[in-house]
Design a protein around this motif. Sequence first.
Motif, PDB file in Angstrom:
ATOM      1  N   THR A 463      38.550  68.325  66.079  1.00 11.81           N
ATOM      2  CA  THR A 463      40.075  67.811  65.720  1.00 11.81           C
ATOM      3  C   THR A 463      40.172  66.411  66.102  1.00 11.81           C
ATOM      4  OG1 THR A 463      41.008  69.970  66.260  1.00 11.81           O
ATOM      5  CG2 THR A 463      42.510  68.236  65.959  1.00 11.81           C
ATOM      6  N   MET A 464      39.604  65.966  67.026  1.00 10.87           N
ATOM      7  CA  MET A 464      39.948  64.569  67.350  1.00 10.87           C
ATOM      8  C   MET A 464      38.826  63.425  66.490  1.00 10.87           C
ATOM      9  SD  MET A 464      40.199  64.445  71.513  1.00 10.87           S
ATOM     10  CE  MET A 464      40.663  62.566  71.621  1.00 10.87           C
ATOM     11  N   ALA A 465      37.923  64.063  66.247  1.00  9.91           N
ATOM     12  CA  ALA A 465      36.736  63.416  65.375  1.00  9.91           C
ATOM     13  C   ALA A 465      37.577  63.153  63.928  1.00  9.91           C
ATOM     14  CB  ALA A 465      35.496  64.169  65.159  1.00  9.91           C
ATOM     15  N   MET A 466      38.251  64.336  63.367  1.00  5.44           N
ATOM     16  CA  MET A 466      38.888  64.394  62.157  1.00  5.44           C
ATOM     17  C   MET A 466      40.359  63.294  62.174  1.00  5.44           C
ATOM     18  SD  MET A 466      37.984  66.297  59.782  1.00  5.44           S
ATOM     19  CE  MET A 466      39.424  66.268  58.833  1.00  5.44           C
ATOM     20  N   GLY A 467      40.614  62.786  63.244  1.00  2.00           N
ATOM     21  CA  GLY A 467      41.517  61.655  63.139  1.00  2.00           C
ATOM     22  C   GLY A 467      42.638  61.739  64.369  1.00  2.00           C
ATOM     23  N   ALA A 468      42.803  63.065  65.014  1.00  2.00           N
ATOM     24  CA  ALA A 468      43.587  62.895  66.035  1.00  2.00           C
ATOM     25  C   ALA A 468      43.454  62.117  67.272  1.00  2.00           C
ATOM     26  CB  ALA A 468      43.654  64.516  66.351  1.00  2.00           C
ATOM     27  N   ASP A 469      44.513  61.612  67.902  1.00  4.42           N
ATOM     28  CA  ASP A 469      44.333  60.827  68.982  1.00  4.42           C
ATOM     29  C   ASP A 469      44.589  61.785  70.376  1.00  4.42           C
ATOM     30  OD1 ASP A 469      44.434  57.952  68.276  1.00  4.42           O
ATOM     31  OD2 ASP A 469      46.150  58.813  67.270  1.00  4.42           O
ATOM     32  N   ALA A 470      45.029  62.863  70.097  1.00  4.78           N
ATOM     33  CA  ALA A 470      45.360  64.028  71.107  1.00  4.78           C
ATOM     34  C   ALA A 470      45.577  65.466  70.415  1.00  4.78           C
ATOM     35  CB  ALA A 470      46.527  63.552  72.052  1.00  4.78           C
ATOM     36  N   LYS A 549      35.053  60.653  61.754  1.00  7.00           N
ATOM     37  CA  LYS A 549      34.532  61.641  60.716  1.00  7.00           C
ATOM     38  C   LYS A 549      32.927  61.630  60.788  1.00  7.00           C
ATOM     39  CE  LYS A 549      38.849  61.220  58.358  1.00  7.00           C
ATOM     40  NZ  LYS A 549      39.592  59.952  59.017  1.00  7.00           N
ATOM     41  N   ARG A 550      32.515  60.420  60.916  1.00  2.02           N
ATOM     42  CA  ARG A 550      31.182  60.577  60.604  1.00  2.02           C
ATOM     43  C   ARG A 550      30.133  61.484  61.719  1.00  2.02           C
ATOM     44  NH1 ARG A 550      32.481  54.880  60.464  1.00  2.02           N
ATOM     45  NH2 ARG A 550      31.666  54.515  62.625  1.00  2.02           N
ATOM     46  N   HIS A 551      30.863  61.664  62.586  1.00  5.70           N
ATOM     47  CA  HIS A 551      30.345  62.579  63.637  1.00  5.70           C
ATOM     48  C   HIS A 551      30.145  63.976  63.298  1.00  5.70           C
ATOM     49  CE1 HIS A 551      31.157  58.896  66.552  1.00  5.70           C
ATOM     50  NE2 HIS A 551      29.839  59.273  66.501  1.00  5.70           N
ATOM     51  N   LEU A 552      30.871  64.354  62.115  1.00  7.68           N
ATOM     52  CA  LEU A 552      30.951  65.606  61.527  1.00  7.68           C
ATOM     53  C   LEU A 552      30.062  65.934  60.304  1.00  7.68           C
ATOM     54  CD1 LEU A 552      35.050  66.327  62.112  1.00  7.68           C
ATOM     55  CD2 LEU A 552      33.094  67.122  63.727  1.00  7.68           C
ATOM     56  N   PHE A 554      29.953  69.130  57.301  1.00  2.00           N
ATOM     57  CA  PHE A 554      30.979  70.373  56.680  1.00  2.00           C
ATOM     58  C   PHE A 554      30.147  71.178  56.042  1.00  2.00           C
ATOM     59  CE2 PHE A 554      33.615  72.515  53.819  1.00  2.00           C
ATOM     60  CZ  PHE A 554      34.754  73.111  55.031  1.00  2.00           C
ATOM     61  N   LYS A 555      30.157  72.406  56.191  1.00  2.00           N
ATOM     62  CA  LYS A 555      29.190  73.473  55.564  1.00  2.00           C
ATOM     63  C   LYS A 555      30.315  74.160  54.707  1.00  2.00           C
ATOM     64  CE  LYS A 555      27.670  77.292  57.207  1.00  2.00           C
ATOM     65  NZ  LYS A 555      28.251  78.356  56.255  1.00  2.00           N
ATOM     66  N   ASN A 556      30.381  74.675  53.527  1.00  2.00           N
ATOM     67  CA  ASN A 556      31.391  75.475  52.854  1.00  2.00           C
ATOM     68  C   ASN A 556      30.862  76.828  52.549  1.00  2.00           C
ATOM     69  OD1 ASN A 556      29.565  75.541  50.288  1.00  2.00           O
ATOM     70  ND2 ASN A 556      30.801  74.196  49.335  1.00  2.00           N
ATOM     71  N   ARG A 557      31.556  77.574  52.234  1.00  2.00           N
ATOM     72  CA  ARG A 557      31.375  79.329  51.986  1.00  2.00           C
ATOM     73  C   ARG A 557      30.055  79.494  51.184  1.00  2.00           C
ATOM     74  NH1 ARG A 557      35.118  82.615  54.272  1.00  2.00           N
ATOM     75  NH2 ARG A 557      37.138  81.552  54.743  1.00  2.00           N
ATOM     76  N   SER A 558      29.771  78.778  50.269  1.00  2.00           N
ATOM     77  CA  SER A 558      28.615  78.941  49.403  1.00  2.00           C
ATOM     78  C   SER A 558      27.401  78.032  49.899  1.00  2.00           C
ATOM     79  CB  SER A 558      28.668  78.099  48.076  1.00  2.00           C
ATOM     80  OG  SER A 558      29.110  76.773  48.097  1.00  2.00           O
ATOM     81  N   GLY A 559      27.481  77.624  50.940  1.00  2.00           N
ATOM     82  CA  GLY A 559      26.377  77.071  51.901  1.00  2.00           C
ATOM     83  C   GLY A 559      26.237  75.533  51.480  1.00  2.00           C
ATOM     84  N   GLU A 560      26.896  74.756  50.710  1.00  2.00           N
ATOM     85  CA  GLU A 560      26.675  73.558  50.551  1.00  2.00           C
ATOM     86  C   GLU A 560      27.093  72.653  51.631  1.00  2.00           C
ATOM     87  OE1 GLU A 560      28.113  72.502  46.019  1.00  2.00           O
ATOM     88  OE2 GLU A 560      29.495  73.482  46.898  1.00  2.00           O
ATOM     89  N   ILE A 561      26.262  71.647  52.035  1.00  2.00           N
ATOM     90  CA  ILE A 561      26.328  70.828  53.232  1.00  2.00           C
ATOM     91  C   ILE A 561      26.956  69.391  52.697  1.00  2.00           C
ATOM     92  CG2 ILE A 561      25.098  69.900  55.118  1.00  2.00           C
ATOM     93  CD1 ILE A 561      25.416  72.820  54.971  1.00  2.00           C
ATOM     94  N   TYR A 562      28.001  68.960  53.407  1.00  2.00           N
ATOM     95  CA  TYR A 562      28.286  67.659  53.467  1.00  2.00           C
ATOM     96  C   TYR A 562      28.384  66.666  54.507  1.00  2.00           C
ATOM     97  CZ  TYR A 562      30.735  69.578  49.076  1.00  2.00           C
ATOM     98  OH  TYR A 562      31.102  70.012  47.888  1.00  2.00           O
ATOM     99  N   PHE A 563      27.344  65.941  54.593  1.00  2.00           N
ATOM    100  CA  PHE A 563      27.220  65.000  55.623  1.00  2.00           C
ATOM    101  C   PHE A 563      28.339  64.003  55.804  1.00  2.00           C
ATOM    102  CE2 PHE A 563      22.682  66.715  54.668  1.00  2.00           C
ATOM    103  CZ  PHE A 563      22.672  67.341  55.887  1.00  2.00           C
ATOM    104  N   ASP A 564      28.666  63.447  54.705  1.00  2.00           N
ATOM    105  CA  ASP A 564      29.854  62.817  54.411  1.00  2.00           C
ATOM    106  C   ASP A 564      31.055  63.447  54.192  1.00  2.00           C
ATOM    107  OD1 ASP A 564      31.988  60.867  53.948  1.00  2.00           O
ATOM    108  OD2 ASP A 564      30.578  59.451  52.744  1.00  2.00           O
ATOM    109  N   ILE A 565      31.831  63.907  55.384  1.00  2.00           N
ATOM    110  CA  ILE A 565      32.944  64.717  54.968  1.00  2.00           C
ATOM    111  C   ILE A 565      34.406  64.078  53.981  1.00  2.00           C
ATOM    112  CG2 ILE A 565      32.419  65.981  56.969  1.00  2.00           C
ATOM    113  CD1 ILE A 565      34.945  65.028  58.275  1.00  2.00           C
ATOM    114  N   ASP A 566      34.127  62.811  54.034  1.00  2.00           N
ATOM    115  CA  ASP A 566      35.215  62.150  53.099  1.00  2.00           C
ATOM    116  C   ASP A 566      35.054  62.547  51.684  1.00  2.00           C
ATOM    117  OD1 ASP A 566      36.943  60.601  54.799  1.00  2.00           O
ATOM    118  OD2 ASP A 566      35.197  59.225  55.043  1.00  2.00           O
ATOM    119  N   LYS A 567      33.671  62.787  51.328  1.00  2.00           N
ATOM    120  CA  LYS A 567      33.565  63.264  49.932  1.00  2.00           C
ATOM    121  C   LYS A 567      33.876  64.538  49.778  1.00  2.00           C
ATOM    122  CE  LYS A 567      29.127  60.336  49.150  1.00  2.00           C
ATOM    123  NZ  LYS A 567      27.810  60.529  48.934  1.00  2.00           N
TER     124      LYS A 567
END
Length: 575
Positions: A463-470, A549-552, A554-567
């Motif tokens: 959650t903090m990597a996604m942008g939260a300060d707390a 966000k660069r530290h995360l 994302f894998k979706n339900r179909s198995g696709e991997i996003y190393f850049d979660i902004d995309k």
Amino acid sequence: MELIHTFWGFFIDFFELIMLIVLLFLLHLFIYDKYVQRNHALLINYPIIGRMRYLFEALREPLRQYFADESFYASRDKIEWVYKAAKDVPNYKSFSVSQPFEGSRFIIKHSSNVLNEDEVSEDVSVIFGKDRENPFISHSPIVRSAMSDGALSPEAVRAFSIAGARTNLTINTGEGSLTSNHLFTHKPDLENCEYLEIVKSTMLSEIVFKIVDKIFNRALALKAYRTILLHEKTQNTYIYDKASHVLFRVNWNAPLEAFPKEVPSDIPNMIFQMSSGLYGVRDKDGKFDELRYQKVMKFCRMTEIKIAQGAKQTGGKLAGSKVSADIAYYRGVDEGRDLFSPNRFPYADTTAHLFDFIEKLQDLSKKPVGFKIVISDADSVEEMAKELFKRKEADRSLPDFISLDSGEGGSATAPLELMESVGLTTNNALYVLDTILRRYGLRDDIKIIASGKILTPDDVIITMAMGADAVGIGRGFMMSGGCIRARMCSGFGSHVCPVGMATQDPKRRASYLVVKKGLEIGHYHNNLIKNMKVLLSVMGIKHISELNKRHLTFKNRSGEIYFDIDKYFHQKLHI
């Protein structure tokens, strides 16, 4: 042998009597179900046996968690982590998780050059309102989410106060106002306590207290102590100070000058939540009382205006069974009546009006002020950001933080039709808010507190990597304080918390072990921080401020991997 035969004969006679009583009762029940009652067709067709349905229905929720797969969180192991962390016992798993994480999920990226844990900074503090006269330095990025005294029992509020004072956990008071129970750890200076109503002990009260404490327990001793010294209905609004043997509560009629110049160091860091009902800061006509607000803020670090929360975009709801004499005293309402707050905050009929009111509170308190929202639409966030940008251009004061609640956030009492049907989930809403604030150059001015289904250290880090300060945590802290997730919190109908944590029922409350649970809540908080640092070391990060966000991945339900979660989010949210 004769004695044994005599005893056996007595036992058989007693057993036969009991069986006769049971049979007569069942016969009476059969006749009533079959021929008298006309409310349940099932009981007419299946007298007595049909009642098992209602029994199992009543037991379904309290026992669900013990026999069914975990359906609310990703894994039952997360629940067990909370309970073990609260007990402060080793918290390791063997072989694999009991319920594999399926579907879409965030994955934390580890570093090729991990750190040792002693290389990770001990400083996990967050600064709110850096430009205020009295900024708030939260020593922890974790906030106990808003839960009111009233929704919680007095004993539970006291346990959280103990945890807050011991472990630097920041406590959000919830909309039920600041109460005596939030000041449970306060040690009054009897030479300088005009801001308190003090009731001194007598010889009789001391003797009774010591006798009852010796024979029974401290809770009963304090009850007897209060009864002797106080004859008013709200005697439980007074806190007992063990050092001076006095009872005290805040004297709201004392002049502002009599209140502490700084927040007492022996109470937890608190965020005062102001709701549409203005509880705790309203006058006799229900209007905002500026002087009372200034007095309240002598004990709190900053203010949060509740515009909406996850499962309850309407005003707060408190069953009449929870509006005790004490709660009525704290909130300035009638005892025993259902308490439904207005849907709209009275000073938020427009966005500009809300921000003007926030600026007023900042001037009155000299402390940070923010507001709590749920996001359902990017356009509404864009509109809010434009108004904030205009204020910044005009050199006007901005809110110091925004609390963001998930559409799936918890609530003890909320309409079913609003639960999970209004508002985005935490990470989606957080991405929208963080992105749009950055687009308007506002992100460095406004902190974000995000909440919703956060339980374990990895949840906090993501959650903090996604942008939260707390982050704000509600359910996790409830569980660490003894909640068994029976979903009997509301107080409406037969809903009474079985462990005395979320009820005003005196008998259930009497079973709640304040000090023990206060220590366990503190353990949970400490273990969250400790294991966050473990994750940071694996990520190769020395300080929480470096998370992004660069530290995360994302894998979706179909198995696709996003190393850049902004995309992924740009494709998904179209913002």
